[in-house]
Design a protein around this motif. Structure first.
Motif, PDB file in Angstrom:
ATOM      1  N   LEU A 136      28.624  86.806  54.194  1.00 16.78           N
ATOM      2  CA  LEU A 136      28.049  85.628  53.756  1.00 16.78           C
ATOM      3  C   LEU A 136      27.531  84.778  54.732  1.00 16.78           C
ATOM      4  O   LEU A 136      27.198  83.574  54.733  1.00 16.78           O
ATOM      5  CB  LEU A 136      29.508  84.858  53.301  1.00 16.78           C
ATOM      6  N   GLY A 137      27.738  85.345  56.170  1.00 24.36           N
ATOM      7  CA  GLY A 137      27.122  84.586  57.082  1.00 24.36           C
ATOM      8  C   GLY A 137      27.898  84.046  58.150  1.00 24.36           C
ATOM      9  O   GLY A 137      29.062  83.856  58.110  1.00 24.36           O
ATOM     10  N   GLU A 138      27.337  83.828  59.650  1.00 21.55           N
ATOM     11  CA  GLU A 138      28.051  83.506  60.705  1.00 21.55           C
ATOM     12  C   GLU A 138      28.323  82.039  60.639  1.00 21.55           C
ATOM     13  O   GLU A 138      29.158  81.516  61.724  1.00 21.55           O
ATOM     14  CB  GLU A 138      27.201  83.845  61.975  1.00 21.55           C
ATOM     15  N   ASP A 139      27.653  81.153  59.977  1.00 26.11           N
ATOM     16  CA  ASP A 139      27.771  79.773  59.971  1.00 26.11           C
ATOM     17  C   ASP A 139      28.839  78.979  59.362  1.00 26.11           C
ATOM     18  O   ASP A 139      29.110  77.932  59.449  1.00 26.11           O
ATOM     19  CB  ASP A 139      26.413  79.053  59.824  1.00 26.11           C
ATOM     20  N   GLY A 140      29.798  79.802  58.486  1.00 25.78           N
ATOM     21  CA  GLY A 140      30.952  79.297  58.041  1.00 25.78           C
ATOM     22  C   GLY A 140      32.249  79.185  58.677  1.00 25.78           C
ATOM     23  O   GLY A 140      32.301  79.731  60.003  1.00 25.78           O
ATOM     24  N   ILE A 141      33.005  78.557  58.263  1.00 26.20           N
ATOM     25  CA  ILE A 141      34.701  78.585  58.874  1.00 26.20           C
ATOM     26  C   ILE A 141      35.265  79.174  57.897  1.00 26.20           C
ATOM     27  O   ILE A 141      35.432  78.998  56.560  1.00 26.20           O
ATOM     28  CB  ILE A 141      34.922  77.157  59.063  1.00 26.20           C
ATOM     29  N   TYR A 142      36.034  80.334  58.270  1.00 30.99           N
ATOM     30  CA  TYR A 142      36.701  81.240  57.288  1.00 30.99           C
ATOM     31  C   TYR A 142      38.240  80.938  57.707  1.00 30.99           C
ATOM     32  O   TYR A 142      38.838  81.195  58.517  1.00 30.99           O
ATOM     33  CB  TYR A 142      36.445  82.617  57.476  1.00 30.99           C
ATOM     34  N   ILE A 143      38.854  80.824  56.361  1.00 30.94           N
ATOM     35  CA  ILE A 143      40.438  80.353  56.394  1.00 30.94           C
ATOM     36  C   ILE A 143      41.085  81.192  55.720  1.00 30.94           C
ATOM     37  O   ILE A 143      40.777  81.556  54.493  1.00 30.94           O
ATOM     38  CB  ILE A 143      40.663  78.814  56.063  1.00 30.94           C
ATOM     39  N   ALA A 144      42.226  81.938  56.301  1.00 32.15           N
ATOM     40  CA  ALA A 144      42.769  83.043  55.493  1.00 32.15           C
ATOM     41  C   ALA A 144      43.739  82.218  54.431  1.00 32.15           C
ATOM     42  O   ALA A 144      44.037  81.174  54.838  1.00 32.15           O
ATOM     43  CB  ALA A 144      43.682  84.010  56.428  1.00 32.15           C
ATOM     44  N   GLY A 145      44.419  82.916  53.533  1.00 32.80           N
ATOM     45  CA  GLY A 145      45.153  82.481  52.542  1.00 32.80           C
ATOM     46  C   GLY A 145      46.466  81.894  53.145  1.00 32.80           C
ATOM     47  O   GLY A 145      47.171  80.947  52.679  1.00 32.80           O
ATOM     48  N   ASP A 146      47.005  82.629  54.050  1.00 38.18           N
ATOM     49  CA  ASP A 146      48.363  82.253  54.525  1.00 38.18           C
ATOM     50  C   ASP A 146      48.051  81.143  55.739  1.00 38.18           C
ATOM     51  O   ASP A 146      49.009  80.832  56.337  1.00 38.18           O
ATOM     52  CB  ASP A 146      48.742  83.714  55.323  1.00 38.18           C
ATOM     53  N   ASN A 147      46.926  80.703  55.922  1.00 37.88           N
ATOM     54  CA  ASN A 147      46.919  79.428  56.805  1.00 37.88           C
ATOM     55  C   ASN A 147      47.177  78.205  55.934  1.00 37.88           C
ATOM     56  O   ASN A 147      47.106  78.232  55.000  1.00 37.88           O
ATOM     57  CB  ASN A 147      45.440  79.279  57.244  1.00 37.88           C
ATOM     58  N   PRO A 148      48.379  77.414  56.847  1.00 37.03           N
ATOM     59  CA  PRO A 148      48.836  76.303  56.043  1.00 37.03           C
ATOM     60  C   PRO A 148      47.508  75.351  55.549  1.00 37.03           C
ATOM     61  O   PRO A 148      47.752  74.579  54.462  1.00 37.03           O
ATOM     62  CB  PRO A 148      49.637  75.465  57.236  1.00 37.03           C
ATOM     63  N   LEU A 149      46.651  75.340  56.222  1.00 38.05           N
ATOM     64  CA  LEU A 149      45.383  74.530  55.626  1.00 38.05           C
ATOM     65  C   LEU A 149      44.676  75.001  54.264  1.00 38.05           C
ATOM     66  O   LEU A 149      44.208  74.245  53.671  1.00 38.05           O
ATOM     67  CB  LEU A 149      44.265  74.460  56.922  1.00 38.05           C
ATOM     68  N   ALA A 150      44.833  76.263  53.928  1.00 36.59           N
ATOM     69  CA  ALA A 150      44.414  76.863  53.085  1.00 36.59           C
ATOM     70  C   ALA A 150      44.858  76.217  51.641  1.00 36.59           C
ATOM     71  O   ALA A 150      44.144  76.169  50.502  1.00 36.59           O
ATOM     72  CB  ALA A 150      44.670  78.522  52.937  1.00 36.59           C
ATOM     73  N   GLN A 151      46.089  75.865  51.611  1.00 31.86           N
ATOM     74  CA  GLN A 151      46.771  75.093  50.423  1.00 31.86           C
ATOM     75  C   GLN A 151      45.966  73.739  50.338  1.00 31.86           C
ATOM     76  O   GLN A 151      46.062  73.471  48.837  1.00 31.86           O
ATOM     77  CB  GLN A 151      48.263  74.772  50.693  1.00 31.86           C
ATOM     78  N   PHE A 152      45.089  73.339  50.744  1.00 30.66           N
ATOM     79  CA  PHE A 152      44.713  71.987  50.690  1.00 30.66           C
ATOM     80  C   PHE A 152      42.938  72.088  50.342  1.00 30.66           C
ATOM     81  O   PHE A 152      42.150  71.302  50.022  1.00 30.66           O
ATOM     82  CB  PHE A 152      44.700  70.998  52.088  1.00 30.66           C
ATOM     83  N   GLY A 153      42.578  73.362  50.052  1.00 30.23           N
ATOM     84  CA  GLY A 153      41.374  73.941  49.503  1.00 30.23           C
ATOM     85  C   GLY A 153      40.197  73.100  50.451  1.00 30.23           C
ATOM     86  O   GLY A 153      40.042  73.346  51.669  1.00 30.23           O
ATOM     87  N   ALA A 154      39.359  72.608  49.757  1.00 29.19           N
ATOM     88  CA  ALA A 154      38.103  71.953  50.397  1.00 29.19           C
ATOM     89  C   ALA A 154      38.361  70.988  51.737  1.00 29.19           C
ATOM     90  O   ALA A 154      37.828  70.937  52.657  1.00 29.19           O
ATOM     91  CB  ALA A 154      37.261  71.280  49.546  1.00 29.19           C
ATOM     92  N   PHE A 155      39.573  70.304  51.180  1.00 31.55           N
ATOM     93  CA  PHE A 155      40.109  69.121  52.217  1.00 31.55           C
ATOM     94  C   PHE A 155      40.735  70.002  53.515  1.00 31.55           C
ATOM     95  O   PHE A 155      40.255  69.707  54.851  1.00 31.55           O
ATOM     96  CB  PHE A 155      41.246  68.375  51.719  1.00 31.55           C
ATOM     97  N   GLY A 156      41.571  70.993  53.591  1.00 38.47           N
ATOM     98  CA  GLY A 156      41.772  71.942  54.612  1.00 38.47           C
ATOM     99  C   GLY A 156      40.450  72.639  55.301  1.00 38.47           C
ATOM    100  O   GLY A 156      40.871  72.591  56.304  1.00 38.47           O
ATOM    101  N   MET A 157      39.632  72.931  54.568  1.00 35.85           N
ATOM    102  CA  MET A 157      38.512  73.563  55.364  1.00 35.85           C
ATOM    103  C   MET A 157      37.974  72.352  56.324  1.00 35.85           C
ATOM    104  O   MET A 157      37.529  72.854  57.325  1.00 35.85           O
ATOM    105  CB  MET A 157      37.577  74.020  54.315  1.00 35.85           C
ATOM    106  N   LEU A 158      37.704  71.357  55.477  1.00 33.38           N
ATOM    107  CA  LEU A 158      37.330  70.084  56.535  1.00 33.38           C
ATOM    108  C   LEU A 158      38.046  69.830  57.741  1.00 33.38           C
ATOM    109  O   LEU A 158      37.544  69.658  58.802  1.00 33.38           O
ATOM    110  CB  LEU A 158      37.081  68.893  55.401  1.00 33.38           C
TER     111      LEU A 158
END
Length: 111
Positions: free
Chosen positions: A72-94
């Motif tokens: 998918l490319g190098e410019d993304g931020i990848y969050i694993a499903g077990d990361n606490p931020l993952a439960q917040f969806g797009a907000f967690g990615m932000l």
């Protein structure tokens, strides 16, 4: 922001074990046990469906992140499903992007 589903399916549980890696329902790679000299520190190997060796990794999580980045490319931020931020969806990615979490931006180095 895009939500990407990466799924592993074990196809061989007999030594060495092999799993198929899917990105958004497309088979993109295989993860298997590393049989090379560096297997103590990097026990997981990734082979793309093209036959290209993507590298060796310290754990399944880092191998999956490497597959996602390759596909998918190098410019993304990848969050694993077990990361606490993952439960917040797009907000967690932000939040992860704002915090620039170094452990979540890229997998450990491939060997």
């Amino acid at each position: 922001m895009e939500h990407i589903k990466v799924e592993l399916k074990t196809i061989n549980t007999i030594f060495p074990s092999v799993a198929e890696a899917f990105v958004n329902d497309s088979l993109v790679a295989y993860i298997c046990e590393n049989k090379d000299a560096n297997r103590e520190s990097k026990p997981q190997s990734v082979v793309l469906t093209t036959g290209e060796n993507l590298g060796d990794y310290c754990c399944i999580k880092c191998a999956v992140k490497a597959i996602a980045k390759k596909h998918l490319g190098e410019d993304g931020i990848y969050i694993a499903g077990d990361n606490p931020l993952a439960q917040f969806g797009a907000f967690g990615m932000l939040l992860a992007a704002l915090a620039e979490l170094p452990t979540e931006k890229s997998p450990h180095e491939a060997g």
